[in-house]
Design a protein around this motif. Structure first.
Motif, PDB file in Angstrom:
ATOM      1  N   LEU A  39      54.540  51.667  37.451  1.00 14.21           N
ATOM      2  CA  LEU A  39      53.735  50.464  37.665  1.00 14.21           C
ATOM      3  C   LEU A  39      53.894  49.477  36.526  1.00 14.21           C
ATOM      4  CD1 LEU A  39      50.423  51.939  39.123  1.00 14.21           C
ATOM      5  CD2 LEU A  39      52.121  50.541  40.319  1.00 14.21           C
ATOM      6  N   ARG A  40      53.926  49.972  35.296  1.00 17.06           N
ATOM      7  CA  ARG A  40      54.091  49.078  34.136  1.00 17.06           C
ATOM      8  C   ARG A  40      55.475  48.432  34.143  1.00 17.06           C
ATOM      9  NH1 ARG A  40      50.141  48.535  30.679  1.00 17.06           N
ATOM     10  NH2 ARG A  40      48.484  50.072  30.662  1.00 17.06           N
ATOM     11  N   ARG A  41      56.480  49.170  34.595  1.00 18.68           N
ATOM     12  CA  ARG A  41      57.832  48.615  34.688  1.00 18.68           C
ATOM     13  C   ARG A  41      57.886  47.521  35.757  1.00 18.68           C
ATOM     14  NH1 ARG A  41      60.887  52.739  36.671  1.00 18.68           N
ATOM     15  NH2 ARG A  41      60.350  53.958  34.837  1.00 18.68           N
ATOM     16  N   ALA A  42      57.199  47.756  36.881  1.00 22.19           N
ATOM     17  CA  ALA A  42      57.255  46.811  37.995  1.00 22.19           C
ATOM     18  C   ALA A  42      56.349  45.595  37.792  1.00 22.19           C
ATOM     19  CB  ALA A  42      56.871  47.527  39.289  1.00 22.19           C
ATOM     20  N   TYR A  43      55.184  45.804  37.178  1.00 27.43           N
ATOM     21  CA  TYR A  43      54.197  44.717  37.108  1.00 27.43           C
ATOM     22  C   TYR A  43      53.924  44.230  35.692  1.00 27.43           C
ATOM     23  CZ  TYR A  43      53.569  45.777  41.975  1.00 27.43           C
ATOM     24  OH  TYR A  43      53.814  45.968  43.301  1.00 27.43           O
ATOM     25  N   GLY A  44      54.491  44.848  34.696  1.00 29.53           N
ATOM     26  CA  GLY A  44      54.440  44.372  33.314  1.00 29.53           C
ATOM     27  C   GLY A  44      53.068  43.987  32.816  1.00 29.53           C
ATOM     28  N   SER A  45      52.927  42.727  32.414  1.00 27.58           N
ATOM     29  CA  SER A  45      51.687  42.270  31.791  1.00 27.58           C
ATOM     30  C   SER A  45      50.563  42.042  32.793  1.00 27.58           C
ATOM     31  CB  SER A  45      51.955  40.982  31.017  1.00 27.58           C
ATOM     32  OG  SER A  45      52.392  39.976  31.906  1.00 27.58           O
ATOM     33  N   THR A  46      50.838  42.192  34.093  1.00 24.44           N
ATOM     34  CA  THR A  46      49.782  42.062  35.100  1.00 24.44           C
ATOM     35  C   THR A  46      48.733  43.154  34.913  1.00 24.44           C
ATOM     36  OG1 THR A  46      51.386  41.166  36.650  1.00 24.44           O
ATOM     37  CG2 THR A  46      49.339  41.963  37.576  1.00 24.44           C
ATOM     38  N   ILE A  47      49.185  44.342  34.503  1.00 24.80           N
ATOM     39  CA  ILE A  47      48.267  45.456  34.265  1.00 24.80           C
ATOM     40  C   ILE A  47      47.725  45.335  32.851  1.00 24.80           C
ATOM     41  CG2 ILE A  47      48.061  47.961  34.077  1.00 24.80           C
ATOM     42  CD1 ILE A  47      50.282  48.165  36.173  1.00 24.80           C
ATOM     43  N   VAL A  48      46.417  45.192  32.739  1.00 26.94           N
ATOM     44  CA  VAL A  48      45.772  45.050  31.436  1.00 26.94           C
ATOM     45  C   VAL A  48      45.585  46.412  30.788  1.00 26.94           C
ATOM     46  CG1 VAL A  48      43.676  44.291  30.254  1.00 26.94           C
ATOM     47  CG2 VAL A  48      44.592  42.961  32.144  1.00 26.94           C
ATOM     48  N   GLN A  49      45.121  47.377  31.584  1.00 24.10           N
ATOM     49  CA  GLN A  49      44.873  48.710  31.050  1.00 24.10           C
ATOM     50  C   GLN A  49      45.002  49.725  32.172  1.00 24.10           C
ATOM     51  OE1 GLN A  49      41.070  49.053  29.143  1.00 24.10           O
ATOM     52  NE2 GLN A  49      41.344  51.194  28.632  1.00 24.10           N
ATOM     53  N   SER A  50      45.467  50.912  31.827  1.00 24.25           N
ATOM     54  CA  SER A  50      45.508  52.005  32.789  1.00 24.25           C
ATOM     55  C   SER A  50      45.181  53.293  32.055  1.00 24.25           C
ATOM     56  CB  SER A  50      46.879  52.098  33.468  1.00 24.25           C
ATOM     57  OG  SER A  50      47.869  52.386  32.512  1.00 24.25           O
ATOM     58  N   SER A  51      44.516  54.186  32.759  1.00 25.21           N
ATOM     59  CA  SER A  51      44.149  55.467  32.160  1.00 25.21           C
ATOM     60  C   SER A  51      43.974  56.509  33.260  1.00 25.21           C
ATOM     61  CB  SER A  51      42.849  55.334  31.355  1.00 25.21           C
ATOM     62  OG  SER A  51      41.800  54.898  32.192  1.00 25.21           O
ATOM     63  N   THR A  82      41.541  39.446  40.581  1.00 21.57           N
ATOM     64  CA  THR A  82      41.604  40.160  41.850  1.00 21.57           C
ATOM     65  C   THR A  82      42.941  39.902  42.536  1.00 21.57           C
ATOM     66  OG1 THR A  82      39.214  39.887  42.055  1.00 21.57           O
ATOM     67  CG2 THR A  82      40.387  40.543  44.026  1.00 21.57           C
ATOM     68  N   GLY A  83      43.487  38.718  42.367  1.00 24.63           N
ATOM     69  CA  GLY A  83      44.797  38.403  42.943  1.00 24.63           C
ATOM     70  C   GLY A  83      45.890  39.311  42.401  1.00 24.63           C
ATOM     71  N   ASP A  84      45.850  39.582  41.093  1.00 26.60           N
ATOM     72  CA  ASP A  84      46.823  40.503  40.494  1.00 26.60           C
ATOM     73  C   ASP A  84      46.658  41.909  41.076  1.00 26.60           C
ATOM     74  OD1 ASP A  84      47.747  38.472  38.890  1.00 26.60           O
ATOM     75  OD2 ASP A  84      46.624  39.114  37.113  1.00 26.60           O
ATOM     76  N   LEU A  85      45.419  42.315  41.244  1.00 30.27           N
ATOM     77  CA  LEU A  85      45.140  43.643  41.794  1.00 30.27           C
ATOM     78  C   LEU A  85      45.656  43.755  43.227  1.00 30.27           C
ATOM     79  CD1 LEU A  85      43.623  46.247  40.877  1.00 30.27           C
ATOM     80  CD2 LEU A  85      41.681  45.393  42.169  1.00 30.27           C
ATOM     81  N   LEU A  86      45.441  42.713  44.013  1.00 28.26           N
ATOM     82  CA  LEU A  86      45.914  42.722  45.395  1.00 28.26           C
ATOM     83  C   LEU A  86      47.440  42.695  45.467  1.00 28.26           C
ATOM     84  CD1 LEU A  86      43.310  40.364  47.072  1.00 28.26           C
ATOM     85  CD2 LEU A  86      43.467  42.849  47.240  1.00 28.26           C
ATOM     86  N   ALA A  87      48.098  42.026  44.532  1.00 26.48           N
ATOM     87  CA  ALA A  87      49.568  42.014  44.501  1.00 26.48           C
ATOM     88  C   ALA A  87      50.105  43.418  44.243  1.00 26.48           C
ATOM     89  CB  ALA A  87      50.059  41.052  43.430  1.00 26.48           C
ATOM     90  N   ILE A  88      49.477  44.140  43.330  1.00 28.53           N
ATOM     91  CA  ILE A  88      49.882  45.521  43.064  1.00 28.53           C
ATOM     92  C   ILE A  88      49.636  46.387  44.294  1.00 28.53           C
ATOM     93  CG2 ILE A  88      49.371  47.574  41.687  1.00 28.53           C
ATOM     94  CD1 ILE A  88      48.728  45.656  39.356  1.00 28.53           C
ATOM     95  N   LYS A  89      48.496  46.181  44.935  1.00 30.29           N
ATOM     96  CA  LYS A  89      48.158  46.968  46.120  1.00 30.29           C
ATOM     97  C   LYS A  89      49.163  46.722  47.246  1.00 30.29           C
ATOM     98  CE  LYS A  89      44.246  47.880  49.155  1.00 30.29           C
ATOM     99  NZ  LYS A  89      42.856  47.529  49.473  1.00 30.29           N
ATOM    100  N   TRP A  93      51.619  49.489  49.031  1.00 33.26           N
ATOM    101  CA  TRP A  93      51.657  49.739  50.467  1.00 33.26           C
ATOM    102  C   TRP A  93      53.082  49.651  51.002  1.00 33.26           C
ATOM    103  CZ3 TRP A  93      48.584  52.501  53.020  1.00 33.26           C
ATOM    104  CH2 TRP A  93      47.229  52.510  52.768  1.00 33.26           C
ATOM    105  N   ARG A  94      53.866  48.695  50.488  1.00 28.05           N
ATOM    106  CA  ARG A  94      55.272  48.608  50.911  1.00 28.05           C
ATOM    107  C   ARG A  94      56.024  49.875  50.522  1.00 28.05           C
ATOM    108  NH1 ARG A  94      54.698  43.083  49.317  1.00 28.05           N
ATOM    109  NH2 ARG A  94      55.517  43.576  47.263  1.00 28.05           N
ATOM    110  N   PHE A  95      55.767  50.369  49.306  1.00 28.50           N
ATOM    111  CA  PHE A  95      56.420  51.593  48.855  1.00 28.50           C
ATOM    112  C   PHE A  95      56.021  52.775  49.738  1.00 28.50           C
ATOM    113  CE2 PHE A  95      56.201  55.510  46.348  1.00 28.50           C
ATOM    114  CZ  PHE A  95      57.537  55.634  46.002  1.00 28.50           C
ATOM    115  N   VAL A  96      54.739  52.900  50.038  1.00 33.82           N
ATOM    116  CA  VAL A  96      54.251  54.005  50.877  1.00 33.82           C
ATOM    117  C   VAL A  96      54.874  53.929  52.265  1.00 33.82           C
ATOM    118  CG1 VAL A  96      52.195  54.937  52.024  1.00 33.82           C
ATOM    119  CG2 VAL A  96      52.106  54.347  49.606  1.00 33.82           C
TER     120      VAL A  96
END
Length: 114
Positions: A39-51, A82-89, A93-96
């Motif tokens: 996810l970090r490789r695909a979306y870079g700085s869009t993700i603020v934090q993950s744990s 929320t737009g960034d979150l929906l882009a990741i989602k 879904w495309r990957f799934v």
């Protein structure tokens, strides 16, 4: 807070960034690490934090009086908007969908059903 009579100009302060929980494979720490890296490789700085967090599986019967087996590992992904979150989602879904299609093709070729 509300500014104006009757509240037509309602404004709220965001206290928490938008987030979602994602689970991959068996939910092992290595699977969550691979998912985080991808996810970090695909979306870079869009993700603020993950744990990685442990959440209780509430679909289990009698989950309130449960043991450690009802806790599952999930990846919590936070974004600024929320737009960034929906882009990741949408990307997930495309990957799934591609993964399910590949799985159905494999089972069709081998003649083994799911």
């Amino acid at each position: 807070f509300v500014s104006g009579d009757g509240g037509p100009d309602f404004r709220a302060t965001v206290l928490q960034r938008p987030y979602m929980y994602i689970r991959a494979g068996d939910g092992s720490h290595s699977a969550m690490g691979e998912l985080d890296t991808a996810l970090r490789r695909a979306y870079g700085s869009t993700i603020v934090q993950s744990s990685t967090v442990e959440l209780q599986d509430t679909s289990e019967p009698n989950h309130l009086a449960s043991d450690d087996k009802s806790f599952l590992n999930w990846l919590k992904v936070e974004t600024n908007t929320t737009g960034d979150l929906l882009a990741i989602k949408r990307g997930l879904w495309r990957f799934v969908a591609r993964k399910r299609e590949a799985t159905s093709i494999e089972t069709t070729e081998t003649g083994v059903g799911l």
